[in-house]
Design an enzyme around this catalytic site. Sequence first.
Site, PDB file in Angstrom:
ATOM      1  N   GLY A   1       0.851  -1.182   0.000  1.00  0.00           N
ATOM      2  CA  GLY A   1       0.000   0.000   0.000  1.00  0.00           C
ATOM      3  C   GLY A   1       0.884   1.227   0.000  1.00  0.00           C
TER       4      GLY A   1
ATOM      5  N   GLN B   1       3.137   9.854   2.015  1.00  0.00           N
ATOM      6  CA  GLN B   1       4.426   9.198   1.771  1.00  0.00           C
ATOM      7  C   GLN B   1       5.093   9.704   0.494  1.00  0.00           C
ATOM      8  OE1 GLN B   1       2.671   5.043   2.473  1.00  0.00           O
ATOM      9  NE2 GLN B   1       4.779   4.838   3.197  1.00  0.00           N
TER      10      GLN B   1
ATOM     11  N   CYS C   1       7.231  -0.746   6.437  1.00  0.00           N
ATOM     12  CA  CYS C   1       6.699   0.455   5.787  1.00  0.00           C
ATOM     13  C   CYS C   1       7.759   1.015   4.854  1.00  0.00           C
ATOM     14  CB  CYS C   1       6.338   1.485   6.861  1.00  0.00           C
ATOM     15  SG  CYS C   1       5.670   3.016   6.201  1.00  0.00           S
ATOM     16  N   LEU C   2       7.327   1.437   3.666  1.00  0.00           N
ATOM     17  CA  LEU C   2       8.283   2.010   2.711  1.00  0.00           C
ATOM     18  C   LEU C   2       8.915   3.297   3.250  1.00  0.00           C
ATOM     19  CD1 LEU C   2       6.296   1.455  -0.607  1.00  0.00           C
ATOM     20  CD2 LEU C   2       8.265   0.152   0.225  1.00  0.00           C
TER      21      LEU C   2
ATOM     22  N   HIS D   1      -2.982   0.214   8.543  1.00  0.00           N
ATOM     23  CA  HIS D   1      -1.652   0.804   8.349  1.00  0.00           C
ATOM     24  C   HIS D   1      -1.738   1.995   7.387  1.00  0.00           C
ATOM     25  CE1 HIS D   1       2.858   0.407   7.769  1.00  0.00           C
ATOM     26  NE2 HIS D   1       2.505   1.201   6.764  1.00  0.00           N
ATOM     27  N   GLU D   2      -2.444   1.807   6.268  1.00  0.00           N
ATOM     28  CA  GLU D   2      -2.495   2.887   5.262  1.00  0.00           C
ATOM     29  C   GLU D   2      -3.297   4.086   5.758  1.00  0.00           C
ATOM     30  OE1 GLU D   2      -0.421   2.902   2.931  1.00  0.00           O
ATOM     31  OE2 GLU D   2       0.128   0.819   3.305  1.00  0.00           O
TER      32      GLU D   2
ATOM     33  N   HIS E   1      -1.478   6.447   8.024  1.00  0.00           N
ATOM     34  CA  HIS E   1      -0.623   7.451   7.373  1.00  0.00           C
ATOM     35  C   HIS E   1      -1.380   8.760   7.137  1.00  0.00           C
ATOM     36  CE1 HIS E   1       3.151   5.451   6.493  1.00  0.00           C
ATOM     37  NE2 HIS E   1       2.552   4.399   5.963  1.00  0.00           N
TER      38      HIS E   1
HETATM   39 ZN    ZN Z   1       3.514   2.628   5.615  1.00  0.00          ZN
END
Ligand code: ZN
Length: 191
Positions: free
Chosen positions: A49, A54, A102-103, A144-145, A148
Site C-alpha cells: 500500500g 508518503q 513500511c516504505l 496501516h495505510e 498514514h
Molecule cells: Zn507505511
Amino acid sequence: MTIRKIATVGHPVLRSATSELGHDELASPKWQGFIDDLIETMRDANGAGLAAPQVYESVRVCVLEVGDNPRYPYKPKIPLTVLVNPRLTVLSDETFDNYEGCLSVPNLRGVVPRACEVRVQAWDRMGNSLDYIARGITAGTYQHEVDHLDGLLFLDRVRDTKTLTTWADFDRFHRDAFIARVGTIVAKYGS
Ligand code: ZN
C-alpha cells in the site's frame, strides 16, 4: 506516469494533517494523475500500500494492492484498491499481532496490534461510494495505510520495541513463527 520519491521517517510531511478531496478536485487531471503516480510508485517499490503523505501530498488518498509480493509473500491478495477520504470503523475488540514494515521506515519491522475487523467507507477514484468490511491480515493493511493519513506510522503503535527487527533478521529469527500465526488468522478470517 511518474514514480515519485518516498518520504522517510523524520520528514514532517509524514506527520502533517491531511485534507479531504472534493468530487470536483478528485475528477481533475491533477489528482487523477496523482493517483496514477501513487499506484505506479507503490508497484515500483513492491509496497502492499502507499498513502499520499508518503509521496509528499497531504491529502486523504491511499492505494492498496497485494499480488505476488516479494516483500510480503504470506499476505492474502488484495486487488488494486484506491481509497479517497477513507474512514475506518473498528467492528470488534479482537486484535491480532501483525508484523509490519513500511516504505517510509526503511529496513525495519515490528509487531503492531491491529483490529481483526474494520468497516471501510470511502470513495473510489471516480468518487463512487465504497462500503465494505475488511478482515484479518487485510484489515491490518487497511489500518496501516489509513494511519498514514492521520500522521501515524506503525512505529507509533509498536507496544514492545524488542520486536523491532531488520528485514534480514526478520527472515532469520521471526519469519517462520509469524507465518504460522498468519495461517491461523487467515483460517479464521479468510484473509
Ligand atoms: Zn507505511
